[in-house]
Structure formats: structure tokens, C-alpha cells
Design a protein around this motif. Structure first.
Motif, PDB file in Angstrom:
ATOM      1  N   VAL A 100       0.844  -1.204   0.000  1.00  0.00           N
ATOM      2  CA  VAL A 100       0.000   0.000   0.000  1.00  0.00           C
ATOM      3  C   VAL A 100       0.874   1.247   0.000  1.00  0.00           C
ATOM      4  O   VAL A 100       0.617   2.196  -0.753  1.00  0.00           O
ATOM      5  CB  VAL A 100      -0.961   0.000   1.216  1.00  0.00           C
ATOM      6  N   ILE A 101       1.903   1.233   0.820  1.00  0.00           N
ATOM      7  CA  ILE A 101       2.813   2.394   0.857  1.00  0.00           C
ATOM      8  C   ILE A 101       3.464   2.591  -0.507  1.00  0.00           C
ATOM      9  O   ILE A 101       3.592   3.728  -0.978  1.00  0.00           O
ATOM     10  CB  ILE A 101       3.850   2.223   1.986  1.00  0.00           C
ATOM     11  N   GLU A 102       3.822   1.511  -1.163  1.00  0.00           N
ATOM     12  CA  GLU A 102       4.421   1.615  -2.493  1.00  0.00           C
ATOM     13  C   GLU A 102       3.439   2.235  -3.485  1.00  0.00           C
ATOM     14  O   GLU A 102       3.818   3.104  -4.283  1.00  0.00           O
ATOM     15  CB  GLU A 102       4.845   0.224  -2.954  1.00  0.00           C
ATOM     16  N   ILE A 103       2.183   1.805  -3.437  1.00  0.00           N
ATOM     17  CA  ILE A 103       1.158   2.343  -4.347  1.00  0.00           C
ATOM     18  C   ILE A 103       0.927   3.830  -4.069  1.00  0.00           C
ATOM     19  O   ILE A 103       0.885   4.651  -4.987  1.00  0.00           O
ATOM     20  CB  ILE A 103      -0.161   1.548  -4.214  1.00  0.00           C
ATOM     21  N   VAL A 104       0.798   4.183  -2.798  1.00  0.00           N
ATOM     22  CA  VAL A 104       0.572   5.586  -2.428  1.00  0.00           C
ATOM     23  C   VAL A 104       1.778   6.442  -2.828  1.00  0.00           C
ATOM     24  O   VAL A 104       1.620   7.536  -3.374  1.00  0.00           O
ATOM     25  CB  VAL A 104       0.277   5.699  -0.915  1.00  0.00           C
ATOM     26  N   GLU A 111       3.872   5.902  -5.208  1.00  0.00           N
ATOM     27  CA  GLU A 111       3.910   6.054  -6.668  1.00  0.00           C
ATOM     28  C   GLU A 111       2.959   7.162  -7.111  1.00  0.00           C
ATOM     29  O   GLU A 111       3.307   7.980  -7.957  1.00  0.00           O
ATOM     30  CB  GLU A 111       3.538   4.729  -7.333  1.00  0.00           C
ATOM     31  N   GLN A 112       1.760   7.198  -6.529  1.00  0.00           N
ATOM     32  CA  GLN A 112       0.800   8.250  -6.889  1.00  0.00           C
ATOM     33  C   GLN A 112       1.300   9.625  -6.464  1.00  0.00           C
ATOM     34  O   GLN A 112       1.034  10.622  -7.133  1.00  0.00           O
ATOM     35  CB  GLN A 112      -0.556   7.987  -6.221  1.00  0.00           C
ATOM     36  N   ALA A 113       2.013   9.686  -5.336  1.00  0.00           N
ATOM     37  CA  ALA A 113       2.498  10.965  -4.822  1.00  0.00           C
ATOM     38  C   ALA A 113       3.833  11.369  -5.439  1.00  0.00           C
ATOM     39  O   ALA A 113       4.339  12.454  -5.150  1.00  0.00           O
ATOM     40  CB  ALA A 113       2.635  10.880  -3.305  1.00  0.00           C
ATOM     41  N   VAL A 114       4.385  10.482  -6.275  1.00  0.00           N
ATOM     42  CA  VAL A 114       5.704  10.691  -6.870  1.00  0.00           C
ATOM     43  C   VAL A 114       6.734  10.935  -5.756  1.00  0.00           C
ATOM     44  O   VAL A 114       7.483  11.913  -5.748  1.00  0.00           O
ATOM     45  CB  VAL A 114       5.698  11.837  -7.905  1.00  0.00           C
ATOM     46  N   LEU A 115       6.721  10.018  -4.789  1.00  0.00           N
ATOM     47  CA  LEU A 115       7.652  10.057  -3.662  1.00  0.00           C
ATOM     48  C   LEU A 115       8.304   8.686  -3.519  1.00  0.00           C
ATOM     49  O   LEU A 115       7.858   7.709  -4.123  1.00  0.00           O
ATOM     50  CB  LEU A 115       6.892  10.359  -2.357  1.00  0.00           C
ATOM     51  N   GLU A 116       9.320   8.619  -2.708  1.00  0.00           N
ATOM     52  CA  GLU A 116       9.908   7.337  -2.353  1.00  0.00           C
ATOM     53  C   GLU A 116       9.042   6.719  -1.250  1.00  0.00           C
ATOM     54  O   GLU A 116       8.503   7.456  -0.402  1.00  0.00           O
ATOM     55  CB  GLU A 116      11.331   7.526  -1.834  1.00  0.00           C
ATOM     56  N   PRO A 117       8.902   5.394  -1.221  1.00  0.00           N
ATOM     57  CA  PRO A 117       8.120   4.770  -0.146  1.00  0.00           C
ATOM     58  C   PRO A 117       8.587   5.190   1.253  1.00  0.00           C
ATOM     59  O   PRO A 117       7.778   5.316   2.167  1.00  0.00           O
ATOM     60  CB  PRO A 117       8.336   3.270  -0.385  1.00  0.00           C
ATOM     61  N   SER A 118       9.866   5.448   1.414  1.00  0.00           N
ATOM     62  CA  SER A 118      10.389   5.869   2.722  1.00  0.00           C
ATOM     63  C   SER A 118       9.877   7.250   3.138  1.00  0.00           C
ATOM     64  O   SER A 118       9.955   7.620   4.307  1.00  0.00           O
ATOM     65  CB  SER A 118      11.918   5.858   2.712  1.00  0.00           C
ATOM     66  N   ASP A 119       9.341   8.008   2.192  1.00  0.00           N
ATOM     67  CA  ASP A 119       8.804   9.334   2.487  1.00  0.00           C
ATOM     68  C   ASP A 119       7.346   9.292   2.936  1.00  0.00           C
ATOM     69  O   ASP A 119       6.785  10.318   3.301  1.00  0.00           O
ATOM     70  CB  ASP A 119       8.903  10.240   1.253  1.00  0.00           C
ATOM     71  N   VAL A 120       6.739   8.111   2.876  1.00  0.00           N
ATOM     72  CA  VAL A 120       5.319   7.962   3.238  1.00  0.00           C
ATOM     73  C   VAL A 120       5.217   7.415   4.654  1.00  0.00           C
ATOM     74  O   VAL A 120       5.700   6.328   4.943  1.00  0.00           O
ATOM     75  CB  VAL A 120       4.599   7.014   2.245  1.00  0.00           C
ATOM     76  N   GLY A 121       4.591   8.196   5.535  1.00  0.00           N
ATOM     77  CA  GLY A 121       4.379   7.777   6.918  1.00  0.00           C
ATOM     78  C   GLY A 121       2.964   7.281   7.124  1.00  0.00           C
ATOM     79  O   GLY A 121       2.049   7.669   6.394  1.00  0.00           O
ATOM     80  N   LEU A 122       2.787   6.443   8.131  1.00  0.00           N
ATOM     81  CA  LEU A 122       1.461   5.878   8.402  1.00  0.00           C
ATOM     82  C   LEU A 122       0.443   6.941   8.790  1.00  0.00           C
ATOM     83  O   LEU A 122      -0.747   6.789   8.539  1.00  0.00           O
ATOM     84  CB  LEU A 122       1.558   4.812   9.488  1.00  0.00           C
ATOM     85  N   THR A 159      -1.822  11.975   5.703  1.00  0.00           N
ATOM     86  CA  THR A 159      -3.059  11.943   4.927  1.00  0.00           C
ATOM     87  C   THR A 159      -2.674  11.982   3.451  1.00  0.00           C
ATOM     88  O   THR A 159      -1.535  12.325   3.104  1.00  0.00           O
ATOM     89  CB  THR A 159      -3.952  13.159   5.224  1.00  0.00           C
ATOM     90  N   LEU A 160      -3.616  11.651   2.589  1.00  0.00           N
ATOM     91  CA  LEU A 160      -3.323  11.714   1.158  1.00  0.00           C
ATOM     92  C   LEU A 160      -3.065  13.162   0.744  1.00  0.00           C
ATOM     93  O   LEU A 160      -2.239  13.427  -0.122  1.00  0.00           O
ATOM     94  CB  LEU A 160      -4.460  11.091   0.358  1.00  0.00           C
ATOM     95  N   GLU A 161      -3.749  14.087   1.396  1.00  0.00           N
ATOM     96  CA  GLU A 161      -3.514  15.509   1.115  1.00  0.00           C
ATOM     97  C   GLU A 161      -2.095  15.902   1.510  1.00  0.00           C
ATOM     98  O   GLU A 161      -1.435  16.655   0.806  1.00  0.00           O
ATOM     99  CB  GLU A 161      -4.527  16.372   1.861  1.00  0.00           C
ATOM    100  N   ASP A 162      -1.619  15.385   2.664  1.00  0.00           N
ATOM    101  CA  ASP A 162      -0.234  15.646   3.086  1.00  0.00           C
ATOM    102  C   ASP A 162       0.749  15.265   1.995  1.00  0.00           C
ATOM    103  O   ASP A 162       1.793  15.896   1.823  1.00  0.00           O
ATOM    104  CB  ASP A 162       0.146  14.815   4.323  1.00  0.00           C
ATOM    105  N   LEU A 163       0.417  14.175   1.311  1.00  0.00           N
ATOM    106  CA  LEU A 163       1.333  13.619   0.318  1.00  0.00           C
ATOM    107  C   LEU A 163       1.137  14.235  -1.061  1.00  0.00           C
ATOM    108  O   LEU A 163       1.829  13.873  -2.004  1.00  0.00           O
ATOM    109  CB  LEU A 163       1.142  12.100   0.246  1.00  0.00           C
ATOM    110  N   VAL A 199      -2.821   7.010   5.851  1.00  0.00           N
ATOM    111  CA  VAL A 199      -2.267   5.789   5.254  1.00  0.00           C
ATOM    112  C   VAL A 199      -2.564   4.576   6.130  1.00  0.00           C
ATOM    113  O   VAL A 199      -2.923   3.503   5.635  1.00  0.00           O
ATOM    114  CB  VAL A 199      -0.747   5.953   5.007  1.00  0.00           C
ATOM    115  N   GLN A 200      -2.445   4.732   7.448  1.00  0.00           N
ATOM    116  CA  GLN A 200      -2.714   3.608   8.358  1.00  0.00           C
ATOM    117  C   GLN A 200      -4.163   3.134   8.233  1.00  0.00           C
ATOM    118  O   GLN A 200      -4.419   1.928   8.222  1.00  0.00           O
ATOM    119  CB  GLN A 200      -2.435   4.014   9.809  1.00  0.00           C
ATOM    120  N   SER A 201      -5.107   4.050   8.130  1.00  0.00           N
ATOM    121  CA  SER A 201      -6.513   3.649   8.026  1.00  0.00           C
ATOM    122  C   SER A 201      -6.777   2.945   6.690  1.00  0.00           C
ATOM    123  O   SER A 201      -7.592   2.020   6.623  1.00  0.00           O
ATOM    124  CB  SER A 201      -7.442   4.843   8.212  1.00  0.00           C
ATOM    125  N   ILE A 202      -6.091   3.358   5.653  1.00  0.00           N
ATOM    126  CA  ILE A 202      -6.234   2.683   4.358  1.00  0.00           C
ATOM    127  C   ILE A 202      -5.718   1.253   4.458  1.00  0.00           C
ATOM    128  O   ILE A 202      -6.365   0.306   4.005  1.00  0.00           O
ATOM    129  CB  ILE A 202      -5.497   3.469   3.245  1.00  0.00           C
TER     130      ILE A 202
END
Length: 86
Positions: free
Chosen positions: A7-11, A13-24, A27-31, A70-73
Motif C-alpha cells: 500500500v505504501i508503495e502504491i501511495v 507512486e501516486q504521490a511521486v515520492l519514495e516509499p520511505s517518504d510515506v508515513g502511516l 493523509t493523502l492531502e499531506d502527500l 495511510v494507516q486507516s487505508i
């Protein structure tokens, strides 16, 4: 790869970020994911996990699927997968 990692990888990719930049707690808006990116994320999640996400893009607040962060997703996807197996 775990559900969480995928899920983090998918999110990411949509945010054009590295998975390590996505925290639980992000929010999607944050990203920086807009409504179109959200819909694309939902499609990617459905395809990856072979599930049907109960999300209505026309009325996101009326959906049973919690997209508040992200955690709720991840939790929602885990629930859907568990329900599918029963």
C-alpha cells in the motif's frame, strides 16, 4: 511484500515520492494526492489485492472505506482481504 509495504508503495507512486517518504499518519492531502490520484490509488489497490474497495469517488465522505490516513487505508484493506477469505 506485506500489505502495508505494498500500500505504501502504491501511495508513494501516486504521490511521486519514495516509499520511505510515506508515513502511516500521513493523509493523502499531506502527500499531495488529489482526487484523481485518490481514484487511481483505489484502482491500483483493487487490482493489486483483487478486492472491491467500497469507495464512492463522487461522495467520498459517505463511503464505508476510511481514507483519513495511510494507516486507516492499510487497516481497511486488511479487513477487506480477511472478509474475502471467509
Amino acid at each position: 511484500m506485506s500489505i502495508k509495504d505494498k500500500v505504501i508503495e502504491i501511495v508513494a507512486e501516486q504521490a511521486v515520492l519514495e516509499p520511505s517518504d510515506v508515513g502511516l499518519s500521513n493523509t493523502l492531502e499531506d502527500l499531495g494526492i488529489d482526487s484523481l490520484g485518490l481514484v487511481e490509488s483505489i484502482f491500483a489497490i483493487e487490482e493489486e489485492f483483487d478486492i472491491q474497495v467500497p469507495f464512492n469517488a463522487n461522495a467520498p465522505s459517505e463511503s464505508d472505506f476510511d481514507i483519513s490516513n495511510v494507516q486507516s487505508i492499510i487497516a481497511g484493506i486488511e479487513r477487506l482481504i480477511a472478509e474475502q477469505k471467509t
